[in-house]
Design a protein around this motif. Structure first.
Motif, PDB file in Angstrom:
ATOM      1  N   THR A 298      11.948   3.817 -10.015  1.00  0.00           N
ATOM      2  CA  THR A 298      11.035   2.678 -10.117  1.00  0.00           C
ATOM      3  C   THR A 298      10.311   2.565  -8.627  1.00  0.00           C
ATOM      4  N   VAL A 299       9.273   1.665  -8.635  1.00  0.00           N
ATOM      5  CA  VAL A 299       8.418   1.608  -7.445  1.00  0.00           C
ATOM      6  C   VAL A 299       8.953   0.414  -6.798  1.00  0.00           C
ATOM      7  N   PRO A 300       8.657   0.196  -5.385  1.00  0.00           N
ATOM      8  CA  PRO A 300       8.970  -0.886  -4.599  1.00  0.00           C
ATOM      9  C   PRO A 300       8.526  -2.321  -5.053  1.00  0.00           C
ATOM     10  N   ASP A 301       9.344  -3.306  -4.929  1.00  0.00           N
ATOM     11  CA  ASP A 301       8.856  -4.400  -5.201  1.00  0.00           C
ATOM     12  C   ASP A 301       7.356  -4.872  -4.801  1.00  0.00           C
ATOM     13  N   ASP A 302       7.103  -4.674  -3.624  1.00  0.00           N
ATOM     14  CA  ASP A 302       5.782  -4.865  -2.842  1.00  0.00           C
ATOM     15  C   ASP A 302       5.016  -3.651  -2.840  1.00  0.00           C
ATOM     16  N   TRP A 303       3.929  -4.059  -2.018  1.00  0.00           N
ATOM     17  CA  TRP A 303       2.775  -2.977  -1.654  1.00  0.00           C
ATOM     18  C   TRP A 303       2.901  -2.594  -0.414  1.00  0.00           C
ATOM     19  N   PRO A 304       4.019  -1.763   0.178  1.00  0.00           N
ATOM     20  CA  PRO A 304       3.834  -1.429   1.634  1.00  0.00           C
ATOM     21  C   PRO A 304       2.579  -0.819   2.028  1.00  0.00           C
ATOM     22  N   ASN A 305       2.483  -0.991   3.480  1.00  0.00           N
ATOM     23  CA  ASN A 305       1.338  -0.289   4.105  1.00  0.00           C
ATOM     24  C   ASN A 305       2.107   0.423   5.333  1.00  0.00           C
ATOM     25  N   VAL A 306       2.699   1.680   5.094  1.00  0.00           N
ATOM     26  CA  VAL A 306       3.457   2.314   6.165  1.00  0.00           C
ATOM     27  C   VAL A 306       3.078   3.417   6.448  1.00  0.00           C
ATOM     28  N   THR A 307       3.551   4.136   7.592  1.00  0.00           N
ATOM     29  CA  THR A 307       3.250   5.572   8.152  1.00  0.00           C
ATOM     30  C   THR A 307       4.114   6.579   7.479  1.00  0.00           C
ATOM     31  N   PRO A 308       3.352   7.739   6.845  1.00  0.00           N
ATOM     32  CA  PRO A 308       4.370   8.643   6.191  1.00  0.00           C
ATOM     33  C   PRO A 308       5.579   8.746   6.754  1.00  0.00           C
ATOM     34  N   HIS A 309       6.665   8.808   6.108  1.00  0.00           N
ATOM     35  CA  HIS A 309       7.979   9.180   6.612  1.00  0.00           C
ATOM     36  C   HIS A 309       8.824  10.448   6.033  1.00  0.00           C
ATOM     37  N   GLY A 310       8.896  11.366   6.896  1.00  0.00           N
ATOM     38  CA  GLY A 310       9.298  12.615   6.374  1.00  0.00           C
ATOM     39  C   GLY A 310      10.712  12.961   6.571  1.00  0.00           C
ATOM     40  N   THR A 311      11.122  14.396   6.488  1.00  0.00           N
ATOM     41  CA  THR A 311      12.833  14.501   6.572  1.00  0.00           C
ATOM     42  C   THR A 311      13.184  14.463   8.152  1.00  0.00           C
ATOM     43  N   TRP A 312      12.483  14.832   8.906  1.00  0.00           N
ATOM     44  CA  TRP A 312      12.845  14.742  10.340  1.00  0.00           C
ATOM     45  C   TRP A 312      12.957  13.309  10.751  1.00  0.00           C
ATOM     46  N   GLU A 313      12.001  12.321  10.451  1.00  0.00           N
ATOM     47  CA  GLU A 313      12.325  11.020  10.738  1.00  0.00           C
ATOM     48  C   GLU A 313      13.439  10.468  10.242  1.00  0.00           C
ATOM     49  N   ALA A 314      13.567  10.619   8.689  1.00  0.00           N
ATOM     50  CA  ALA A 314      14.817  10.147   8.064  1.00  0.00           C
ATOM     51  C   ALA A 314      15.938  10.724   8.762  1.00  0.00           C
ATOM     52  N   PHE A 315      16.345  11.993   9.174  1.00  0.00           N
ATOM     53  CA  PHE A 315      17.391  12.561   9.700  1.00  0.00           C
ATOM     54  C   PHE A 315      17.637  11.948  10.904  1.00  0.00           C
ATOM     55  N   ALA A 316      16.583  11.890  11.897  1.00  0.00           N
ATOM     56  CA  ALA A 316      16.753  11.213  13.099  1.00  0.00           C
ATOM     57  C   ALA A 316      17.344   9.679  13.288  1.00  0.00           C
ATOM     58  N   ASN A 317      16.785   8.955  12.062  1.00  0.00           N
ATOM     59  CA  ASN A 317      17.184   7.457  11.644  1.00  0.00           C
ATOM     60  C   ASN A 317      18.788   7.421  11.208  1.00  0.00           C
ATOM     61  N   GLN A 318      19.079   8.424  10.327  1.00  0.00           N
ATOM     62  CA  GLN A 318      20.147   8.598   9.592  1.00  0.00           C
ATOM     63  C   GLN A 318      21.328   9.055  10.069  1.00  0.00           C
ATOM     64  N   VAL A 319      21.176  10.208  10.733  1.00  0.00           N
ATOM     65  CA  VAL A 319      22.375  11.084  11.199  1.00  0.00           C
ATOM     66  C   VAL A 319      22.708  10.795  12.791  1.00  0.00           C
TER      67      VAL A 319
END
Length: 328
Positions: A298-319
């Protein structure tokens, strides 16, 4: 995917967008007009009606110097996207995406992978982006990745057009490099980043390949020109080639290895959108998502206006960092 979710996903409407498209019904599509290019872009990536699902699947290789490419693993995933046009003619896109690494022999989604260079079995970091999208205007976007001091990435650098008299550093209109051959409408879409690695050598010495990374992705879309010109049709079916180049993925744990900074990961991938329901999603991927992450259909409930988020950013945030006490 349960029937109620399918029914809800493919029955939504965007009344403002419908009204604006209806007002433009019969207007010829002009590929020299940035606003018509915006309309076409939203129709390619998403749908001006209900959200639409897409899939991608292919293979990734390692390139080391002049050696023969080494097959690594499969790469597959999904997108769920929706578009709308606002009263100023700008296009908004919202969606979610997944990315998975798969076994070369079975196509099963990997949880672990044995690194042939280090001999270690590592945990695979599959990618989930819960909120992607934003507003596109008549100016070609520049996306700021990495640290504040890094230059923003201009989309389609190499095929864009500069506004008259603006030189090489001025405003770039949102005009895409469409090509037509009969009813085949073709489009190349590229981005080539270079920015500060969020997975820093100080915090993740095994996962980081160095202080800078330069991932790039390249798409070659093919669509029906007649379908794109028909404004009563809310989305365009496409089949695309998708390739990407980058440093080693951080989860491969190549940091500190003699090949840490010299290796290149190359992917060649199919991407497609426009079949009914979940028809574009590879069956094993669909089964995995329905079990582990059904909300990504599904899509998000709102219409976000965000900077592209890649694997390196996700890895640094989650690991968690490997270095005790490290703080960015």
């Amino acid at each position: 995917m349960n029937s109620e979710l399918v029914k809800g996903l493919f029955s939504r409407r965007s009344s403002a967008t419908e009204a604006l498209i209806a007002a433009n019904a019969g207007k010829a599509l002009n590929f020299e007009d940035p606003y018509d290019n915006l309309y076409a872009f939203g129709k390619i990536w998403g749908s001006y009606d209900a959200p639409v699902l897409s899939g991608f699947h292919g293979l990734m290789y390692a390139r080391i110097g002049a050696r023969r490419l080494v097959p690594l693993f499969g790469y597959t995933g999904t997108g769920c996207m929706q578009s709308k046009v606002d009263q100023d003619g700008n296009v908004w896109i919202r969606g979610k995406e997944t990315g998975y690494f798969t076994d070369l022999a079975t196509g099963d989604i990997l949880e672990t992978w044995k690194n042939p260079w280090t001999g270690k079995t590592v945990e695979v970091f599959n990618f989930y982006n819960p909120a992607m999208g934003g507003k596109l205007t008549a100016e070609m976007p520049r996306f700021a990745m990495g640290a504040a001091r890094d230059d923003a990435t201009l989309m389609n650098d190499g095929t864009h057009r500069h506004a008259s008299g603006s030189g090489t550093s001025g405003t770039v209109p949102f005009i895409l490099p469409f090509e037509t051959y009969g009813d085949d409408l073709m489009l190349a879409w590229d981005y080539a980043h270079e920015y500060t690695n969020p997975v820093t050598p100080e915090g993740w010495p095994e996962a980081s390949t160095g202080p800078r990374i330069s991932p790039s992705e390249h798409f070659t879309f093919c669509m029906s020109l007649a379908e794109m010109r028909d404004r009563s049709v809310p989305t365009s079916r496409f089949v695309a080639g998708f390739s990407r180049l980058s440093q080693w993925w951080p989860w491969m744990r190549m940091g500190g290895h003699e090949l840490a900074e010299s290796g290149v990961v190359f992917g060649r991938i199919f991407s497609h959108k426009g079949l009914k329901g979940t028809g574009d999603i590879p069956p094993k991927v669909l089964a995995y998502i329905e079990t582990h992450a059904p909300n990504y259909l599904t899509v998000p409930d709102d219409w976000p206006n965000v900077t592209p988020h890649g694997t390196w950013e996700a890895f640094a945030n989650q690991v968690p960092p490997e270095t005790p006490g490290y703080r960015r």
